[in-house]
Design a protein around this motif. Structure first.
Motif, PDB file in Angstrom:
ATOM      1  N   ASP A  70       0.823  -1.214   0.000  1.00  0.00           N
ATOM      2  CA  ASP A  70       0.000   0.000   0.000  1.00  0.00           C
ATOM      3  C   ASP A  70       0.859   1.266   0.000  1.00  0.00           C
ATOM      4  OD1 ASP A  70       0.771  -0.667   2.569  1.00  0.00           O
ATOM      5  OD2 ASP A  70      -1.160  -0.250   3.501  1.00  0.00           O
ATOM      6  N   PHE A  71       2.196   1.109   0.000  1.00  0.00           N
ATOM      7  CA  PHE A  71       3.091   2.238  -0.242  1.00  0.00           C
ATOM      8  C   PHE A  71       3.254   2.546  -1.732  1.00  0.00           C
ATOM      9  CE2 PHE A  71       5.569   1.156   3.864  1.00  0.00           C
ATOM     10  CZ  PHE A  71       4.852   2.083   4.599  1.00  0.00           C
ATOM     11  N   LEU A  72       2.859   1.629  -2.602  1.00  0.00           N
ATOM     12  CA  LEU A  72       3.178   1.762  -4.023  1.00  0.00           C
ATOM     13  C   LEU A  72       2.620   3.028  -4.684  1.00  0.00           C
ATOM     14  CD1 LEU A  72       3.027  -1.929  -5.270  1.00  0.00           C
ATOM     15  CD2 LEU A  72       5.010  -0.398  -5.329  1.00  0.00           C
ATOM     16  N   PRO A  73       1.366   3.437  -4.421  1.00  0.00           N
ATOM     17  CA  PRO A  73       0.895   4.687  -5.037  1.00  0.00           C
ATOM     18  C   PRO A  73       1.763   5.887  -4.664  1.00  0.00           C
ATOM     19  CG  PRO A  73      -0.954   3.423  -4.229  1.00  0.00           C
ATOM     20  CD  PRO A  73       0.275   2.745  -3.696  1.00  0.00           C
ATOM     21  N   TRP A  74       2.207   5.931  -3.414  1.00  0.00           N
ATOM     22  CA  TRP A  74       3.075   7.025  -3.000  1.00  0.00           C
ATOM     23  C   TRP A  74       4.429   6.942  -3.710  1.00  0.00           C
ATOM     24  CZ3 TRP A  74       3.564  11.663  -1.239  1.00  0.00           C
ATOM     25  CH2 TRP A  74       4.794  12.108  -0.739  1.00  0.00           C
ATOM     26  N   LEU A  75       4.989   5.741  -3.831  1.00  0.00           N
ATOM     27  CA  LEU A  75       6.257   5.600  -4.532  1.00  0.00           C
ATOM     28  C   LEU A  75       6.141   6.102  -5.970  1.00  0.00           C
ATOM     29  CD1 LEU A  75       7.628   2.096  -3.384  1.00  0.00           C
ATOM     30  CD2 LEU A  75       7.959   4.343  -2.355  1.00  0.00           C
ATOM     31  N   SER A  76       5.066   5.755  -6.623  1.00  0.00           N
ATOM     32  CA  SER A  76       4.865   6.217  -7.998  1.00  0.00           C
ATOM     33  C   SER A  76       4.806   7.736  -8.067  1.00  0.00           C
ATOM     34  CB  SER A  76       3.576   5.625  -8.582  1.00  0.00           C
ATOM     35  OG  SER A  76       3.654   4.221  -8.657  1.00  0.00           O
TER      36      SER A  76
ATOM     37  N   ILE B 156       9.166  -4.892  -2.926  1.00  0.00           N
ATOM     38  CA  ILE B 156       7.862  -4.240  -3.022  1.00  0.00           C
ATOM     39  C   ILE B 156       7.331  -4.217  -4.455  1.00  0.00           C
ATOM     40  CG2 ILE B 156       8.687  -1.864  -3.351  1.00  0.00           C
ATOM     41  CD1 ILE B 156       6.440  -1.009  -1.385  1.00  0.00           C
ATOM     42  N   GLY B 157       8.199  -4.402  -5.436  1.00  0.00           N
ATOM     43  CA  GLY B 157       7.710  -4.485  -6.804  1.00  0.00           C
ATOM     44  C   GLY B 157       7.304  -3.159  -7.395  1.00  0.00           C
ATOM     45  N   ALA B 158       8.184  -2.165  -7.282  1.00  0.00           N
ATOM     46  CA  ALA B 158       7.877  -0.828  -7.794  1.00  0.00           C
ATOM     47  C   ALA B 158       8.212  -0.679  -9.271  1.00  0.00           C
ATOM     48  CB  ALA B 158       8.638   0.220  -6.981  1.00  0.00           C
ATOM     49  N   GLY B 159       8.692  -1.738  -9.914  1.00  0.00           N
ATOM     50  CA  GLY B 159       9.005  -1.672 -11.334  1.00  0.00           C
ATOM     51  C   GLY B 159      10.285  -0.938 -11.661  1.00  0.00           C
ATOM     52  N   LEU B 160      11.217  -0.858 -10.690  1.00  0.00           N
ATOM     53  CA  LEU B 160      12.472  -0.151 -10.911  1.00  0.00           C
ATOM     54  C   LEU B 160      13.490  -1.064 -11.591  1.00  0.00           C
ATOM     55  CD1 LEU B 160      12.835   1.636  -7.462  1.00  0.00           C
ATOM     56  CD2 LEU B 160      12.130   2.685  -9.613  1.00  0.00           C
ATOM     57  N   SER B 161      14.326  -0.478 -12.408  1.00  0.00           N
ATOM     58  CA  SER B 161      15.413  -1.226 -13.023  1.00  0.00           C
ATOM     59  C   SER B 161      16.501  -1.500 -11.991  1.00  0.00           C
ATOM     60  CB  SER B 161      16.010  -0.433 -14.183  1.00  0.00           C
ATOM     61  OG  SER B 161      16.649   0.740 -13.695  1.00  0.00           O
ATOM     62  N   ASP B 162      17.392  -2.419 -12.311  1.00  0.00           N
ATOM     63  CA  ASP B 162      18.521  -2.700 -11.421  1.00  0.00           C
ATOM     64  C   ASP B 162      19.369  -1.448 -11.224  1.00  0.00           C
ATOM     65  OD1 ASP B 162      17.678  -5.308 -11.223  1.00  0.00           O
ATOM     66  OD2 ASP B 162      19.141  -6.095 -12.659  1.00  0.00           O
ATOM     67  N   GLU B 163      19.524  -0.665 -12.283  1.00  0.00           N
ATOM     68  CA  GLU B 163      20.309   0.561 -12.182  1.00  0.00           C
ATOM     69  C   GLU B 163      19.656   1.551 -11.218  1.00  0.00           C
ATOM     70  OE1 GLU B 163      22.043   4.209 -14.981  1.00  0.00           O
ATOM     71  OE2 GLU B 163      20.628   2.753 -15.798  1.00  0.00           O
ATOM     72  N   ALA B 164      18.344   1.696 -11.282  1.00  0.00           N
ATOM     73  CA  ALA B 164      17.644   2.623 -10.387  1.00  0.00           C
ATOM     74  C   ALA B 164      17.760   2.166  -8.941  1.00  0.00           C
ATOM     75  CB  ALA B 164      16.174   2.726 -10.794  1.00  0.00           C
ATOM     76  N   ILE B 165      17.669   0.874  -8.707  1.00  0.00           N
ATOM     77  CA  ILE B 165      17.803   0.364  -7.349  1.00  0.00           C
ATOM     78  C   ILE B 165      19.212   0.612  -6.820  1.00  0.00           C
ATOM     79  CG2 ILE B 165      17.826  -1.753  -5.958  1.00  0.00           C
ATOM     80  CD1 ILE B 165      15.476  -2.737  -7.647  1.00  0.00           C
ATOM     81  N   ARG B 166      20.230   0.422  -7.659  1.00  0.00           N
ATOM     82  CA  ARG B 166      21.601   0.702  -7.224  1.00  0.00           C
ATOM     83  C   ARG B 166      21.769   2.180  -6.867  1.00  0.00           C
ATOM     84  NH1 ARG B 166      23.044  -2.844 -11.386  1.00  0.00           N
ATOM     85  NH2 ARG B 166      23.385  -1.087 -12.805  1.00  0.00           N
ATOM     86  N   LYS B 167      21.134   3.040  -7.650  1.00  0.00           N
ATOM     87  CA  LYS B 167      21.218   4.472  -7.338  1.00  0.00           C
ATOM     88  C   LYS B 167      20.642   4.763  -5.960  1.00  0.00           C
ATOM     89  CE  LYS B 167      21.004   6.563 -11.969  1.00  0.00           C
ATOM     90  NZ  LYS B 167      20.180   7.448 -12.832  1.00  0.00           N
ATOM     91  N   ILE B 168      19.458   4.241  -5.703  1.00  0.00           N
ATOM     92  CA  ILE B 168      18.773   4.536  -4.447  1.00  0.00           C
ATOM     93  C   ILE B 168      19.483   3.892  -3.265  1.00  0.00           C
ATOM     94  CG2 ILE B 168      16.617   4.202  -3.175  1.00  0.00           C
ATOM     95  CD1 ILE B 168      15.165   4.383  -5.899  1.00  0.00           C
ATOM     96  N   MET B 169      19.947   2.686  -3.435  1.00  0.00           N
ATOM     97  CA  MET B 169      20.557   1.945  -2.332  1.00  0.00           C
ATOM     98  C   MET B 169      22.018   2.309  -2.085  1.00  0.00           C
ATOM     99  SD  MET B 169      18.111   0.077  -1.107  1.00  0.00           S
ATOM    100  CE  MET B 169      19.046  -0.998  -0.024  1.00  0.00           C
TER     101      MET B 169
END
Length: 329
Positions: free
Chosen positions: A189-195, A232-245
């Motif tokens: 239920d966090f997904l709408p906010w993430l988007s 959580i399945g936010a549809g992020l690419s591996d590159e985007a996840i590396r950026k955030i993490m």
């Protein structure tokens, strides 16, 4: 992911542990670099100052505007800047009530770690005006997670939208344990906010924070915190996840040279800090469903847990705490 960078963790005896606990935590969970922040009720400047002095490549510090008067808060903020902190953690009421502190941070090009920046349009506008006035200043906001229901008002606020879109406003996703969520981990239920955030803040201005060691008092685990963004399945690419993490925090928080820190800053912490340290405070275990423990009792439990074999084995803090309390009784 092999290593991560933690944009928001806590330190401060007795409630949040000391430097040794912090660095052991980093090593165990492959946290390459970390930002440690004081909490406004735990002014352990000794731990904060020594950590950033002894670990200049891997640890950054965020202080607090502690003190009962404007003069005391300004005195301590100046001292913390001299000791090498990158910024100051501010609750909404602290940001609204300390314009001189914000001015000092802006003039020195430091960070405001601003909690709940969308609590009101007044607060969002304050940060927007501050960012416009001080082109070297930056704002990072920990705990910036909302469920769909919680975020309805925020998503309708023009000030919130502008702040999210500002190029020097950074989102820190922490508290992945679902505070306010009505769903089990990973709390979709966090997904709408993430988007909503991804549309406005871009992945270059989003970072991850563990909120160590509070994850334990909420009976969560570090592995689930680290895995949350992928789970959580936010549809992020591996590159985007590396950026955030990892990569965004490395660039934004560690990519700028620190001003020379005064090694004698700790010697100048005024005596009234200890006098104002409320050691009668209590700590709530397990969120709203939990119970209150005196600060010294909680501190001993946490310290024992972080140095125990149970911690290394991944046994939940709840199990450890209940066992120790039962033994004491």
């Amino acid at each position: 992911m092999d290593t991560v960078i933690d944009a928001y963790a806590h330190i401060g005896l007795p409630r949040y542990g000391g430097v040794g606990d912090f660095t052991a935590h980093m090593e165990r969970f492959s946290i390459r670099k970390s930002v440690m922040a004081l909490f406004n009720a735990v002014p352990d400047f000794a731990s904060l100052f020594s950590a950033i002095r002894d670990n200049p490549e891997t640890i950054r510090g965020v202080g607090i505007p502690f003190g009962k008067t404007d003069e005391q808060r300004m005195e301590l903020v100046r001292l913390q800047l001299q000791a090498g902190v990158i910024g100051i953690r501010m609750e909404p009421w602290e940001a609204l009530g300390n314009p001189a502190v914000l001015q000092l941070l802006g003039e020195n090009g430091r960070w405001v770690y601003g909690l709940s920046p969308f609590q009101s349009d007044e607060l969002s506008r304050l940060y927007l005006d501050w960012l416009d006035r001080y082109p070297q200043g930056r704002v990072a906001s920990p705990h910036l997670l909302y469920t769909d229901a919680q975020s309805q008002t925020v998503r309708q606020s023009q000030a919130a939208r502008e702040l999210l879109a500002h190029p020097r406003f950074y989102v820190i996703f922490s508290r992945h344990g679902g505070l306010g969520s009505r769903e089990a981990y990973p709390h979709r239920d966090f997904l709408p906010w993430l988007s909503f955030v991804f549309e406005r803040a871009e992945t270059d201005r989003i970072m991850w924070g563990s909120e160590y060691p509070v994850v334990y008092s909420r009976n969560e685990s570090m592995p689930t915190c680290i895995a949350w963004l992928e789970e959580i399945g936010a549809g992020l690419s591996d590159e985007a996840i590396r950026k955030i993490m990892r990569d965004n925090a490395d660039r934004a928080l560690f990519g700028h040279p620190l001003a020379p820190a005064d090694p004698q800053a700790l010697d100048r912490v005024p005596g009234w800090v200890e006098e104002q340290f409320d050691r009668s405070q209590t700590v709530r275990l397990y969120n709203r469903e939990g119970f209150e423990l005196p600060l010294d009792v909680y501190g001993k439990l946490l310290n024992g847990y972080l140095q125990s074999g149970q911690w290394r084995e991944g046994i939940p803090f709840a199990d450890y705490a209940v066992r120790r309390i039962a033994e004491a009784l």
